[in-house]
Each structure stands twice: as C-alpha cells, then as structure tokens.
Scaffold this active site. Structure first.
Site, PDB file in Angstrom:
ATOM      1  N   ARG A   1      37.514  32.692  43.489  1.00 26.89           N
ATOM      2  CA  ARG A   1      38.321  33.763  44.816  1.00 26.89           C
ATOM      3  C   ARG A   1      37.395  35.713  44.131  1.00 26.89           C
ATOM      4  NH1 ARG A   1      43.989  36.031  46.596  1.00 26.89           N
ATOM      5  NH2 ARG A   1      43.363  34.014  47.242  1.00 26.89           N
TER       6      ARG A   1
ATOM      7  N   ARG B   1      49.023  31.779  44.393  1.00 32.69           N
ATOM      8  CA  ARG B   1      49.480  30.705  45.009  1.00 32.69           C
ATOM      9  C   ARG B   1      48.297  29.992  44.887  1.00 32.69           C
ATOM     10  NH1 ARG B   1      53.585  32.900  47.204  1.00 32.69           N
ATOM     11  NH2 ARG B   1      51.263  35.168  46.772  1.00 32.69           N
ATOM     12  N   THR B   2      47.385  30.924  45.357  1.00 36.89           N
ATOM     13  CA  THR B   2      45.696  29.628  45.233  1.00 36.89           C
ATOM     14  C   THR B   2      45.324  29.354  44.150  1.00 36.89           C
ATOM     15  OG1 THR B   2      45.241  31.387  47.234  1.00 36.89           O
ATOM     16  CG2 THR B   2      43.958  30.080  46.120  1.00 36.89           C
TER      17      THR B   2
ATOM     18  N   HIS C   1      39.489  32.363  54.242  1.00 36.22           N
ATOM     19  CA  HIS C   1      40.337  31.839  53.029  1.00 36.22           C
ATOM     20  C   HIS C   1      40.550  30.303  53.366  1.00 36.22           C
ATOM     21  CE1 HIS C   1      42.940  31.261  49.527  1.00 36.22           C
ATOM     22  NE2 HIS C   1      43.741  32.237  50.041  1.00 36.22           N
TER      23      HIS C   1
ATOM     24  N   LYS D   1      30.330  42.754  31.981  1.00 38.71           N
ATOM     25  CA  LYS D   1      29.767  43.261  31.442  1.00 38.71           C
ATOM     26  C   LYS D   1      28.486  43.558  32.540  1.00 38.71           C
ATOM     27  CE  LYS D   1      30.970  40.456  27.752  1.00 38.71           C
ATOM     28  NZ  LYS D   1      30.408  39.657  26.684  1.00 38.71           N
TER      29      LYS D   1
HETATM   30  N1   CP Z   1      48.667  33.352  50.362  1.00 41.39           N
HETATM   31  C1   CP Z   1      47.635  33.358  49.248  1.00 41.39           C
HETATM   32  O1   CP Z   1      46.087  33.146  48.866  1.00 41.39           O
HETATM   33  O2   CP Z   1      48.642  33.765  47.531  1.00 41.39           O
HETATM   34  P1   CP Z   1      47.927  34.632  46.751  1.00 41.39           P
HETATM   35  O3   CP Z   1      47.115  35.364  46.876  1.00 41.39           O
HETATM   36  O4   CP Z   1      49.400  34.350  46.092  1.00 41.39           O
HETATM   37  O5   CP Z   1      46.935  33.523  46.158  1.00 41.39           O
END
Ligand code: CP
Length: 307
Positions: A101, A51-52, A129, A80
C-alpha cells in the site's frame, strides 16, 4: 511474472475461480492450512491500514506461511530516501510475494516492474484497491447469488474513494449493471472513470445528490467515507464529511433485499443502529476479504512457480 495492480489484471473467469476457491476455503479450511508452508508474504504498508494489512497477514498465516514487513513508511528505509524500485528489488531477496500500500498512485506498479516476485496492490493513493474489490464482488455474489443484472448505488466520496473506482471497473464487465452515483457536487466520480469505463462500455448511470430518493431502486448500496487524507484543505473536509449519514429512518423506503456494503473504516456514514439490520453486510465483507486474499495468494504463488 503475474501481479495484481488493477482489477482488470484478472479476467471475469479468473475472478469466478478465485471466488470458488474462497468458497472452498470456507467449507474446508483444514485442506489449506499447510498450502503455503515455508513461504513468506511481505506486507509493505507506506500508509495506514487495519483491514487490508491484517487480513493479508491472517490469510498467509491460515495458509501455513509466514509474514514479514512494515506498517508505516517511517519505520522503513523509505524515510532515508530509498526508492520504491529499490525496495521491491531488496524485498524480492527475502520474500515470495509482496502486498504493497502506498499513498502515491502507481507505486505498486513501479514495484511490480522491479520485483522478481508477485506484487499485489493493496491500495495506491486515490487510484485503485483491487483486493478490496475482490472482497466486494465475493460479498455481492454470496448475498445476491449473481454479479449481473443489478442496480448498484455508490454513495459518498466518489472522487477520492479508490474502492469505488476499482468496483465500478470490475462490475462494468458483467451484464445488465446500472449505477446510481450519489455524491456531493465536489466529490463526483472522476471524469476518467466515467469516460474510460461507463461511457466506453455504454453502461447506464445517473449522478445525483439524493440518497433517500435513490434508495428504493437499489439492489446494492455501497457507502463510503469522505477521504480526509486526500483533501487539500481541512475546511472543505469539515464541510463535506457528513454529507450522507445512513440511519434506520432513512432506510424506510429501501428494499427488503437491499445489501448494504462499506469498505470500512466507517466514520459517520452508517449509524451503528443499522449494524444489526439483516441488510448490513459490511462486517461479512471484511471476512470475505480474507478468504479472497487467501485464494489470490495461492493463485499468484502457483503461477510464479513458488508452490
Ligand atoms: N478497506 C480498507 O482498505 O481498510 P483499511 O484501510 O483498514 O485497510
């Protein structure tokens, strides 16, 4: 340089403005289709995501911009030994904005301290998040018409669930919030969130292991998955993974106007039979996340003088 590392980097007023922009994008998508023409988003994902990452990418494409990046650490020079700081300096030469991320808590903050372009935290370890929280807040506002005077139940892995930590922090700034924290003993909300957010702001909350008994009083139920990737041993994960499974039968005593949210991915926590229930909001939540990310990209690029 303005970044989004923690949801508290945005004021309540700024979040309201982002939601207004997101609503306007929903109403008038054509007005935004060239807004980021010629601009580049770099998606630096050192940890898996559906999603993100893809909603950031869809957001930038729908704004008329371009996307570069990687979806796993192994395909980047992190494999590396390149540091997050150096990566941020390098990507600043190629892109206008970064969404990162990383499994290590604080990595996006390190990137922000070294980048010369805005950095958005797309999830750091079990910490925060904030863009999921923007999606969650927008979903609640669209469903309930408000973000205040709500009883919010959070259920599942409240220890490692970074979306839970960011959401509680964000909601704590609105009037009349009450939290019901539903989890196994081993997966209770970390003390630092209770101390620094709930106790510091004198926000009422209860901790319980009982989902069914809690349901009748809830306006919002935020279900979460048990975060397998953060466990130190598989045995504990297997013992706890199915602690809560929301079924049609268990919803019997829930309110008709309950809104059920889940940041997804779902494993077993919500029966697929609930997907058609009008109270299920988790797929709408996915879509709202894309619009909020569009609004956020626009805001940060404008503030950086890149639009
Ligand atoms: N909700 C969420 O962060 O989903 P993903 O891990 O798929 O990005």
């Amino acid at each position: 340089m303005r970044h989004l590392i923690d949801i508290l980097d945005l004021s309540v007023e700024e979040i309201a403005e982002l939601m207004d922009v997101a609503s306007d994008i929903i109403e008038n998508p054509g007005s935004y289709s060239e807004a980021c023409r010629g601009k580049k988003l770099a998606t630096l994902f050192f940890e898996p995501s559906t999603r993100t990452r893809l909603s950031f990418e869809a957001a930038m494409y729908e704004l008329g911009g371009h996307v570069i990046g990687f979806s796993e650490a192994q395909s980047s020079s992190a494999s590396k030994g390149e540091s997050v700081a150096d990566t941020a300096k390098v990507i600043s030469c190629y892109a206008d904005i970064i969404a990162m991320r990383h499994p290590k808590e604080g990595a996006p903050l390190v990137a922000a301290m070294n980048a010369s372009i805005p950095v958005i935290n797309a999830g750091d370890g079990g910490h925060n998040h904030p863009t999921q929280t923007l999606a969650d807040l927008f979903t609640i506002r669209r469903e309930k018409g408000r973000l205040d005077h709500l009883t919010v139940g959070l259920c599942g892995d409240l220890k490692f669930g970074r979306t839970v930590h960011s959401l509680i922090t964000a909601l704590s700034r609105y009037e009349g919030l009450r939290f019901v924290l539903i989890s196994p003993e081993e997966l209770k909300l970390p003390s630092y969130v209770k101390k620094e957010v709930l106790k510091a702001r004198d926000i009422p909350y209860v901790q319980t292991t009982d989902l069914e008994g809690s349901l009748p009083e809830l306006d919002i139920l935020y279900m979460t998955r048990v975060q397998r990737e953060r466990f130190f041993n598989e045995e504990d994960y297997l013992r706890l993974k199915d602690s809560y499974i929301l079924t049609k039968d268990r919803l019997r005593d829930a309110r008709e106007d309950l809104s059920i949210l889940h940041p997804l991915p779902r494993v077993n926590e919500i029966s697929v039979a609930i997907d058609d229930d009008p109270r299920a909001c988790y797929f709408k939540q996915v879509l709202y996340g894309k619009y909020m990310r569009m609004a956020l990209i626009l805001k940060l690029l404008k503030e950086a003088g890149r639009l």
